[in-house]
Design a protein around this motif. Structure first.
Motif, PDB file in Angstrom:
ATOM      1  N   MET A 150      31.767  18.441  14.745  1.00  0.00           N
ATOM      2  CA  MET A 150      32.775  18.385  15.802  1.00  0.00           C
ATOM      3  C   MET A 150      32.872  19.735  16.498  1.00  0.00           C
ATOM      4  SD  MET A 150      36.792  17.296  15.598  1.00  0.00           S
ATOM      5  CE  MET A 150      37.269  18.704  14.611  1.00  0.00           C
ATOM      6  N   LYS A 151      32.850  19.706  17.816  1.00  0.00           N
ATOM      7  CA  LYS A 151      32.953  20.950  18.591  1.00  0.00           C
ATOM      8  C   LYS A 151      34.385  21.135  19.082  1.00  0.00           C
ATOM      9  CE  LYS A 151      29.649  22.374  21.315  1.00  0.00           C
ATOM     10  NZ  LYS A 151      29.426  23.767  20.822  1.00  0.00           N
ATOM     11  N   LEU A 152      34.867  22.381  18.978  1.00  0.00           N
ATOM     12  CA  LEU A 152      36.196  22.752  19.447  1.00  0.00           C
ATOM     13  C   LEU A 152      36.058  23.628  20.688  1.00  0.00           C
ATOM     14  CD1 LEU A 152      39.309  22.909  19.016  1.00  0.00           C
ATOM     15  CD2 LEU A 152      38.879  24.977  17.660  1.00  0.00           C
ATOM     16  N   SER A 153      36.698  23.209  21.778  1.00  0.00           N
ATOM     17  CA  SER A 153      36.751  24.025  22.991  1.00  0.00           C
ATOM     18  C   SER A 153      38.022  24.865  22.965  1.00  0.00           C
ATOM     19  CB  SER A 153      36.745  23.142  24.243  1.00  0.00           C
ATOM     20  OG  SER A 153      35.538  22.428  24.354  1.00  0.00           O
ATOM     21  N   VAL A 199      38.861  35.130  17.970  1.00  0.00           N
ATOM     22  CA  VAL A 199      38.448  33.718  18.066  1.00  0.00           C
ATOM     23  C   VAL A 199      37.030  33.553  17.532  1.00  0.00           C
ATOM     24  CG1 VAL A 199      37.921  31.829  19.648  1.00  0.00           C
ATOM     25  CG2 VAL A 199      40.003  33.177  19.982  1.00  0.00           C
ATOM     26  N   ARG A 200      36.142  34.447  17.909  1.00  0.00           N
ATOM     27  CA  ARG A 200      34.759  34.366  17.447  1.00  0.00           C
ATOM     28  C   ARG A 200      34.656  34.564  15.935  1.00  0.00           C
ATOM     29  NH1 ARG A 200      30.585  34.545  21.140  1.00  0.00           N
ATOM     30  NH2 ARG A 200      29.237  35.401  19.519  1.00  0.00           N
ATOM     31  N   ALA A 201      35.614  35.287  15.364  1.00  0.00           N
ATOM     32  CA  ALA A 201      35.568  35.583  13.932  1.00  0.00           C
ATOM     33  C   ALA A 201      35.976  34.409  13.053  1.00  0.00           C
ATOM     34  CB  ALA A 201      36.462  36.784  13.627  1.00  0.00           C
ATOM     35  N   VAL A 202      36.544  33.352  13.647  1.00  0.00           N
ATOM     36  CA  VAL A 202      36.938  32.176  12.871  1.00  0.00           C
ATOM     37  C   VAL A 202      35.676  31.464  12.392  1.00  0.00           C
ATOM     38  CG1 VAL A 202      38.191  30.003  12.870  1.00  0.00           C
ATOM     39  CG2 VAL A 202      39.070  31.943  14.195  1.00  0.00           C
ATOM     40  N   GLU A 203      35.519  31.339  11.100  1.00  0.00           N
ATOM     41  CA  GLU A 203      34.292  30.780  10.527  1.00  0.00           C
ATOM     42  C   GLU A 203      34.423  29.280  10.260  1.00  0.00           C
ATOM     43  OE1 GLU A 203      33.499  33.069   7.034  1.00  0.00           O
ATOM     44  OE2 GLU A 203      32.856  34.843   8.158  1.00  0.00           O
ATOM     45  N   GLY A 204      33.266  28.628  10.185  1.00  0.00           N
ATOM     46  CA  GLY A 204      33.224  27.226   9.796  1.00  0.00           C
ATOM     47  C   GLY A 204      33.566  26.242  10.891  1.00  0.00           C
ATOM     48  N   ILE A 205      33.647  26.701  12.151  1.00  0.00           N
ATOM     49  CA  ILE A 205      33.997  25.825  13.269  1.00  0.00           C
ATOM     50  C   ILE A 205      32.966  25.994  14.374  1.00  0.00           C
ATOM     51  CG2 ILE A 205      35.722  25.267  15.032  1.00  0.00           C
ATOM     52  CD1 ILE A 205      37.850  26.438  13.183  1.00  0.00           C
ATOM     53  N   ASP A 206      32.412  24.879  14.829  1.00  0.00           N
ATOM     54  CA  ASP A 206      31.529  24.896  15.995  1.00  0.00           C
ATOM     55  C   ASP A 206      32.418  24.936  17.231  1.00  0.00           C
ATOM     56  OD1 ASP A 206      29.509  24.650  17.832  1.00  0.00           O
ATOM     57  OD2 ASP A 206      29.207  22.500  17.505  1.00  0.00           O
ATOM     58  N   ILE A 266      33.588  20.851  26.929  1.00  0.00           N
ATOM     59  CA  ILE A 266      32.752  19.744  26.453  1.00  0.00           C
ATOM     60  C   ILE A 266      33.098  19.375  25.013  1.00  0.00           C
ATOM     61  CG2 ILE A 266      30.828  20.334  27.984  1.00  0.00           C
ATOM     62  CD1 ILE A 266      29.443  21.592  25.534  1.00  0.00           C
ATOM     63  N   GLY A 267      34.094  20.037  24.427  1.00  0.00           N
ATOM     64  CA  GLY A 267      34.400  19.835  23.014  1.00  0.00           C
ATOM     65  C   GLY A 267      35.018  18.491  22.700  1.00  0.00           C
ATOM     66  N   ASP A 268      34.855  18.067  21.438  1.00  0.00           N
ATOM     67  CA  ASP A 268      35.519  16.858  20.965  1.00  0.00           C
ATOM     68  C   ASP A 268      37.031  17.060  20.955  1.00  0.00           C
ATOM     69  OD1 ASP A 268      33.082  15.277  20.010  1.00  0.00           O
ATOM     70  OD2 ASP A 268      32.828  17.186  18.975  1.00  0.00           O
ATOM     71  N   TYR A 309      43.441  27.917  13.331  1.00  0.00           N
ATOM     72  CA  TYR A 309      42.686  26.751  13.803  1.00  0.00           C
ATOM     73  C   TYR A 309      42.320  25.825  12.640  1.00  0.00           C
ATOM     74  CZ  TYR A 309      41.627  29.374  18.154  1.00  0.00           C
ATOM     75  OH  TYR A 309      41.697  30.078  19.328  1.00  0.00           O
ATOM     76  N   THR A 310      41.942  26.428  11.524  1.00  0.00           N
ATOM     77  CA  THR A 310      41.487  25.616  10.387  1.00  0.00           C
ATOM     78  C   THR A 310      42.602  24.721   9.867  1.00  0.00           C
ATOM     79  OG1 THR A 310      41.974  27.475   8.892  1.00  0.00           O
ATOM     80  CG2 THR A 310      39.723  27.280   9.704  1.00  0.00           C
ATOM     81  N   LYS A 311      43.848  25.179   9.919  1.00  0.00           N
ATOM     82  CA  LYS A 311      44.978  24.357   9.479  1.00  0.00           C
ATOM     83  C   LYS A 311      45.129  23.134  10.378  1.00  0.00           C
ATOM     84  CE  LYS A 311      47.832  28.220   7.787  1.00  0.00           C
ATOM     85  NZ  LYS A 311      49.137  28.900   7.964  1.00  0.00           N
ATOM     86  N   LEU A 312      45.019  23.355  11.676  1.00  0.00           N
ATOM     87  CA  LEU A 312      45.189  22.255  12.623  1.00  0.00           C
ATOM     88  C   LEU A 312      44.063  21.241  12.491  1.00  0.00           C
ATOM     89  CD1 LEU A 312      46.944  24.663  13.851  1.00  0.00           C
ATOM     90  CD2 LEU A 312      46.658  23.502  16.036  1.00  0.00           C
TER      91      LEU A 312
END
Length: 228
Positions: A1-4, A23-30, A81-83, A99-102
């Motif tokens: 899943m991509k996050l915009s 924002v870029r430092a958040v890991e595990g999220i496309d 273009i994100g999901d 972000y990971t919590k949400l």
């Protein structure tokens, strides 16, 4: 899943580069990052050009004319273009690590939309005016729309990408928040809240929303509940 991740910018030269790095430092999220400048005059555009050179994968849009946060977000949504889509203010009040919590709440609770609630999490440095203004607007949302939210005005609204890209948003300024909430609820989408952290800033530090925007928000809640 991509996050915009949509970052609206208006005169945020002191914090813009830092929030992009966070924002870029958040890991595990496309994720894709989209920066939309709303006619900044303080040197933010020069910072954006620097970010473009440093991170060519980041999308940047320079509007050239100040039209307001709501208009800026509409531009960003169209480019996404994100999901799923989330808004990230550039002022460091919100922590991207949340972000990971949400995103986790989407899977665990099978809901459509997730709001990050400052009032059920850890918040600090919120002025008395903003505290009671946020509480009042949330109370009115609950009364008008039959829900039990704790923080309608939160910046962190995790929403389906197709939903926001097809939405016709009329509000160009801070009244975007009540309009998007009204349309989410009237569309039948279910909102789940999760606690987040928040560290507010003062007007002297660049905060832009005022008590006048609160009156506009009340009008917007009423308009989209009963007349639109």
């Amino acid at each position: 899943m991509k996050l915009s991740v949509i970052i609206p910018v208006y005169n945020e030269k002191n914090t813009l580069e830092k929030i992009v790095d966070l924002v870029r430092a958040v890991e595990g999220i496309d994720k894709e990052i989209i920066i939309v400048d709303d006619g900044s005059t303080d040197g933010s555009i020069e910072i954006i050009r620097k970010i473009e050179s440093k991170y060519p994968d980041i999308k940047t849009i320079i509007k050239g004319e100040n039209r307001g946060k709501g208009h800026t977000l509409k531009v960003g949504f169209k480019e996404s273009i994100g999901d799923y889509v989330i808004i990230q203010d550039a002022d460091l009040e919100y922590d991207p690590q949340d972000y990971t919590k949400l995103l986790r709440a989407l899977d665990e609770d099978q809901v459509d939309v997730v709001y990050g609630s400052r009032f059920s999490g850890n918040y600090e440095k919120m002025s008395t005016l903003h505290y009671f203004g946020n509480k009042l607007l949330t109370l009115l949302t609950n009364l008008f729309y039959g829900v039990m939210l704790t923080d309608m005005e939160t910046c962190y609204k995790l929403m389906p990408g197709d939903f926001v890209r097809n939405l016709k948003i009329k509000s160009d300024r801070f009244d975007f928040e009540p309009e998007i909430t009204a349309k989410i609820l009237k569309s039948g989408l279910k909102i789940r809240e999760v606690p987040i952290s928040y560290s507010g800033r003062a007007f002297s530090e660049g905060k832009k929303i005022t008590w006048k925007d609160g009156f506009k928000a009340v009008y917007t809640l009423i308009k989209f509940r009963f007349f639109s």
